[in-house]
Design an enzyme around this catalytic site. Structure first.
Site, PDB file in Angstrom:
ATOM      1  N   ARG A 180       0.827  -1.205   0.000  1.00 56.25           N
ATOM      2  CA  ARG A 180       0.000   0.000   0.000  1.00 56.25           C
ATOM      3  C   ARG A 180       0.862   1.257   0.000  1.00 56.25           C
ATOM      4  O   ARG A 180       2.021   1.232   0.391  1.00 56.25           O
ATOM      5  CB  ARG A 180      -0.915   0.008   1.232  1.00 56.25           C
ATOM      6  CG  ARG A 180      -2.054  -0.993   1.163  1.00 56.25           C
ATOM      7  CD  ARG A 180      -2.980  -0.889   2.360  1.00 56.25           C
ATOM      8  NE  ARG A 180      -2.275  -1.098   3.621  1.00 56.25           N
ATOM      9  CZ  ARG A 180      -1.934  -0.131   4.464  1.00 56.25           C
ATOM     10  NH1 ARG A 180      -2.233   1.125   4.205  1.00 56.25           N
ATOM     11  NH2 ARG A 180      -1.283  -0.413   5.580  1.00 56.25           N
ATOM     12  N   LYS A 325      -8.409  -2.349   1.442  1.00 52.20           N
ATOM     13  CA  LYS A 325      -8.263  -1.464   2.596  1.00 52.20           C
ATOM     14  C   LYS A 325      -8.981  -0.131   2.393  1.00 52.20           C
ATOM     15  O   LYS A 325      -9.400   0.503   3.364  1.00 52.20           O
ATOM     16  CB  LYS A 325      -6.771  -1.235   2.902  1.00 52.20           C
ATOM     17  CG  LYS A 325      -6.063  -2.487   3.432  1.00 52.20           C
ATOM     18  CD  LYS A 325      -6.729  -3.045   4.695  1.00 52.20           C
ATOM     19  CE  LYS A 325      -5.922  -4.170   5.312  1.00 52.20           C
ATOM     20  NZ  LYS A 325      -6.612  -4.790   6.467  1.00 52.20           N
ATOM     21  N   HIS A 344     -10.761  -3.797  13.218  1.00 52.77           N
ATOM     22  CA  HIS A 344      -9.672  -4.488  12.527  1.00 52.77           C
ATOM     23  C   HIS A 344      -9.254  -5.660  13.413  1.00 52.77           C
ATOM     24  O   HIS A 344      -8.368  -5.535  14.249  1.00 52.77           O
ATOM     25  CB  HIS A 344      -8.502  -3.519  12.299  1.00 52.77           C
ATOM     26  CG  HIS A 344      -7.430  -4.092  11.427  1.00 52.77           C
ATOM     27  ND1 HIS A 344      -6.109  -3.739  11.534  1.00 52.77           N
ATOM     28  CD2 HIS A 344      -7.489  -4.998  10.423  1.00 52.77           C
ATOM     29  CE1 HIS A 344      -5.393  -4.404  10.646  1.00 52.77           C
ATOM     30  NE2 HIS A 344      -6.214  -5.163   9.958  1.00 52.77           N
ATOM     31  N   SER A 362       1.005  -6.841  13.108  1.00 48.54           N
ATOM     32  CA  SER A 362       1.777  -7.885  12.438  1.00 48.54           C
ATOM     33  C   SER A 362       2.793  -8.509  13.392  1.00 48.54           C
ATOM     34  O   SER A 362       3.490  -7.804  14.116  1.00 48.54           O
ATOM     35  CB  SER A 362       2.501  -7.268  11.232  1.00 48.54           C
ATOM     36  OG  SER A 362       3.167  -8.256  10.522  1.00 48.54           O
ATOM     37  N   LYS A 366      -1.872 -12.997  15.681  1.00 53.29           N
ATOM     38  CA  LYS A 366      -3.331 -12.859  15.518  1.00 53.29           C
ATOM     39  C   LYS A 366      -3.900 -13.976  14.628  1.00 53.29           C
ATOM     40  O   LYS A 366      -4.875 -14.635  14.982  1.00 53.29           O
ATOM     41  CB  LYS A 366      -3.671 -11.484  14.927  1.00 53.29           C
ATOM     42  CG  LYS A 366      -5.166 -11.222  14.803  1.00 53.29           C
ATOM     43  CD  LYS A 366      -5.476  -9.843  14.260  1.00 53.29           C
ATOM     44  CE  LYS A 366      -5.236  -9.750  12.782  1.00 53.29           C
ATOM     45  NZ  LYS A 366      -5.882  -8.601  12.143  1.00 53.29           N
ATOM     46  N   THR A 367      -3.250 -14.201  13.486  1.00 49.71           N
ATOM     47  CA  THR A 367      -3.735 -15.232  12.558  1.00 49.71           C
ATOM     48  C   THR A 367      -3.611 -16.617  13.179  1.00 49.71           C
ATOM     49  O   THR A 367      -4.541 -17.425  13.138  1.00 49.71           O
ATOM     50  CB  THR A 367      -2.944 -15.167  11.230  1.00 49.71           C
ATOM     51  OG1 THR A 367      -3.055 -13.850  10.701  1.00 49.71           O
ATOM     52  CG2 THR A 367      -3.478 -16.162  10.229  1.00 49.71           C
ATOM     53  N   ASP A 381      -9.948 -10.698   9.546  1.00 52.06           N
ATOM     54  CA  ASP A 381      -9.355  -9.355   9.464  1.00 52.06           C
ATOM     55  C   ASP A 381     -10.300  -8.180   9.731  1.00 52.06           C
ATOM     56  O   ASP A 381      -9.898  -7.213  10.360  1.00 52.06           O
ATOM     57  CB  ASP A 381      -8.726  -9.184   8.074  1.00 52.06           C
ATOM     58  CG  ASP A 381      -7.756  -8.024   8.006  1.00 52.06           C
ATOM     59  OD1 ASP A 381      -6.933  -7.876   8.928  1.00 52.06           O
ATOM     60  OD2 ASP A 381      -7.807  -7.262   7.033  1.00 52.06           O
ATOM     61  N   ARG A 446       1.301 -12.406  -1.225  1.00 55.01           N
ATOM     62  CA  ARG A 446      -0.053 -12.577  -0.669  1.00 55.01           C
ATOM     63  C   ARG A 446      -0.874 -13.597  -1.460  1.00 55.01           C
ATOM     64  O   ARG A 446      -0.636 -13.821  -2.643  1.00 55.01           O
ATOM     65  CB  ARG A 446      -0.812 -11.238  -0.728  1.00 55.01           C
ATOM     66  CG  ARG A 446      -0.218 -10.138   0.127  1.00 55.01           C
ATOM     67  CD  ARG A 446      -0.726 -10.207   1.539  1.00 55.01           C
ATOM     68  NE  ARG A 446      -0.243  -9.117   2.372  1.00 55.01           N
ATOM     69  CZ  ARG A 446      -0.784  -8.801   3.538  1.00 55.01           C
ATOM     70  NH1 ARG A 446      -1.811  -9.489   4.006  1.00 55.01           N
ATOM     71  NH2 ARG A 446      -0.296  -7.813   4.255  1.00 55.01           N
TER      72      ARG A 446
END
Length: 662
Positions: A180, A325, A344, A362, A366-367, A381, A446
């Site tokens: 991004r 996003k 988020h 990051s 979390k994942t 997410d 990704r």
């Protein structure tokens, strides 16, 4: 050889040249040895044969009220197509010119279909009799809501760098931008947004005026209209049917269309036929740069949001994450207006219906921690928390692929198959096998795939009100406890802070932690002041009896370099105890400086690590590091202290008091 009674072959007298018995044939009564014939194909040319190969899709919507005496006349295919094209034409209309290309449905490569459709399309739009330009004579073909298989064909035929990999996924390239561009993302500041949005220091919202937005919009629309074909996706955001948003994405690349097909919620054929006018539109002209001489522009990239017009324009970047996003930012504006909290976060649900939210930057896990085979995945997410409970905003997952392995993340590994978009992932030229460790293009590789590719995904992606709100931090300073129970004010404080620590290297190989803060665990996407989201979170937690937890997945027994990372099995035991409710029943004691409650024991976790001071051999160094981290929290929070909620400012003072105290 003679034929038997069935007319089959048998060996008989006679010798072939090589000495073997001759094989002779004997005709059946109908004169054919083996009859597998069928009526001849009714096609004179290959094109005709191909047209027979493809079955035409038929509308599936039942005509409402068709049984009644005053049934509405059924809508024809032609009329439905006319309505769709009129809506898309309105989206792509120039705001300054009276003329533009005619829109036609279908692929320009299928020339045999074009004259029929284009003849109809002349009736769709009235051409002005003055100021006719060359572009008025042009047709732009609309490829509307194509299936993944059709988008594969388009990408492989026409887009350089698109390939089918050995596991069936579509490998693509995002061009020069592989992430991004937050400094190039701007929001129109007008009478409404001037007061409603968060501007200034710490805010992700960079302002632009409406005139500049319209200049960029015109540039994007002109570029899209100049093409032979554009891809149009009509889809939804938010699985909560009462609060879903209709979005339209107009793009130039099949890769972008397939990416959004995966990431947004896919309409049923019935929903698509009655889609109507979208609530928000993206114009993705990312292959074309913005004009750097335009006011506010600082590079050839510009991602522009106009909340009043409900439009987003992308110029100068082909990175697909900008669309995902960008829409998340829009939801962070639209949902709070309906008293719905946008988050988020990851979200999962136990078999008994207990829902947990996971927040974390990051590297915090979390994942990993929200992926639990004993629980249903609601989403990874983006979520909304409304009066109906929680709902996933998206219809897919956007997973990091760097160093992906089957052992560590089997669900993501198995989701990479036909239909999945792989962005900037390297593969073997001959075998097309993927190399997830190769960072040649970028480290930010990704995969985008539909959420139903995850075996334990809960479809539809909705759940009851959360019982637990888990804030994850990878504390490389090694002073935060493995788990703390938070009061509502402390939950707000740590939610606004959004802390984790990165490990940064120095020249002489000495590595020390670097604190990083991201408001609401997603500062790049929030539109309102963080305190507004925090107040909504606390209000919903209080109303529905949710508990806040701070879980440190980082270091213990010292900072990075001297201590050790808290073992993942211990963190999993802590998370399990939160889910089961057993951790609520534990005995607690208060820590110094941060003033959080820590349990004295957790099943399956060594009690001595629960209080970090026990694990440090140098108690003086522990205290110094604790005060250092507390100071970093205080300094970061200064950005938010000037914002007042309500006339008496009590809430801001209450949140401040919940921070480090020394």
């Amino acid at each position: 050889m003679a034929a038997n009674g069935n007319g089959e072959f048998s060996f008989g007298k006679g010798t072939a040249r090589n000495g073997l018995s001759k094989i002779q044939t004997q005709k059946k009564n109908n004169g054919i040895c083996h009859d597998d014939s069928a009526p001849p194909v009714k096609a004179q040319t290959i094109d005709e044969l191909h047209s027979l190969q493809k079955k035409r899709s038929a509308p599936t919507t039942p005509i409402k009220g068709a049984q009644g005496p005053v049934a509405a006349p059924p809508i024809s295919d032609e009329e439905r197509q006319k309505q769709q094209l009129q809506s898309i034409s309105a989206s792509l209309a120039s705001l300054t010119r009276e003329t533009g290309p005619k829109l036609v449905k279908g692929d320009p490569a299928r020339k045999s279909e074009t004259p029929k459709v284009s003849h109809v399309s002349h009736n769709y739009f009235t051409c002005p009799t003055i100021s006719v330009s060359d572009s008025a004579l042009k047709f732009t073909h609309v490829l509307y809501n194509l299936s993944p298989a059709e988008l594969y064909e388009q990408a492989i035929k026409y887009e350089q760098g698109s390939f089918i990999t050995s596991n069936g996924a579509l490998a693509t390239l995002s061009g020069a931008k592989t992430g991004r561009s937050p400094r190039d993302k701007r929001v129109v500041k007008d009478e409404t947004t001037e007061d409603e949005l968060w501007w200034g220091k710490g805010s992700p919202n960079i302002e632009m005026d409406e005139h500049t937005f319209l200049v960029n919009r015109e540039r994007a629309v002109d570029y899209l209209n100049s093409l032979d074909k554009v891809f149009v996706n009509d889809q939804f955001l938010n699985w909560d049917p009462e609060n879903r948003i209709k979005v339209r994405i107009v793009s130039a690349r099949a890769y972008h269309s397939l990416f959004m097909h995966n990431m947004c919620i896919r309409p049923t054929p019935e929903e698509l036929e009655n889609f109507g006018t979208p609530d928000f539109t993206i114009y993705n002209a990312g292959q074309f740069p913005c004009n750097r001489y335009t006011h506010y522009m600082t590079s050839s990239t510009s991602i522009d949001l106009n909340l009043a017009r409900r439009e987003m324009v992308i110029l100068g970047t082909q990175y697909a994450g900008e669309m995902k996003k960008g829409l998340f930012s829009v939801m962070h504006y639209l949902m709070p207006m309906r008293q719905i909290l946008s988050l988020h976060s990851g979200c999962n649900m136990g078999k008994d219906g207990d829902v947990a939210l996971f927040f974390g930057l990051s590297g915090t896990g979390k994942t990993t921690l929200s992926t639990d085979h004993n629980r249903y995945l609601i989403g990874d997410d983006e979520h909304c928390w409304s009066e109906n409970g929680v709902s996933n905003i998206e219809g897919g997952c956007y997973a990091k692929c760097i160093d992906l392995s089957r052992e560590k993340e089997p669900d993501i590994w198995n989701a990479i198959k036909f239909g999945t978009v792989l962005e900037n992932v390297v593969f073997d030229e001959h075998t097309r096998e993927l190399d997830f460790s190769d960072k040649s293009v970028t480290e930010n590789t990704r995969a985008a795939y539909p959420i139903e590719y995850i075996p334990n995904a809960k479809i539809p992606c909705v759940g009851p009100h959360p019982k637990n709100v888990i804030l994850l931090a990878c504390d490389a300073f090694g002073v935060l406890p493995p788990v703390s129970k938070l009061s509502l004010a402390q939950t707000m404080y740590h939610f606004i802070s959004g802390y984790t620590a990165l490990v940064a290297g120095t020249e002489e190989g000495v590595k020390e932690p670097q604190a990083t803060f991201s408001a609401c665990f997603g500062a790049a996407f929030i539109m309102l002041h963080p305190t507004k989201y925090a107040a909504m979170l606390a209000e919903k937690m209080q109303k529905h009896g949710a508990t806040g937890w701070l879980v440190n997945t980082g270091w213990s027994g010292g900072s990075y370099g001297s201590g050790n990372r808290i073992k993942l099995p211990y963190t999993r035991k802590i998370i399990d105890a939160i889910h089961s409710g057993s951790l609520l029943k534990a005995n607690y004691k208060k820590t110094e400086v941060f003033g959080v409650e820590i349990p004295t024991e957790v099943e399956g976790v060594p009690s001595e690590i629960l209080d970090p001071v026990n694990t440090w051999s140098d108690k003086k160094a522990y205290k110094e590091t604790l005060l250092k981290l507390g100071g970093l929290f205080k300094r970061n929070f200064e950005t938010f202290t000037n914002y007042k909620i309500g006339k008496d400012n009590k809430l801001t003072e209450e949140i401040l008091a919940a921070g480090p105290n020394f």
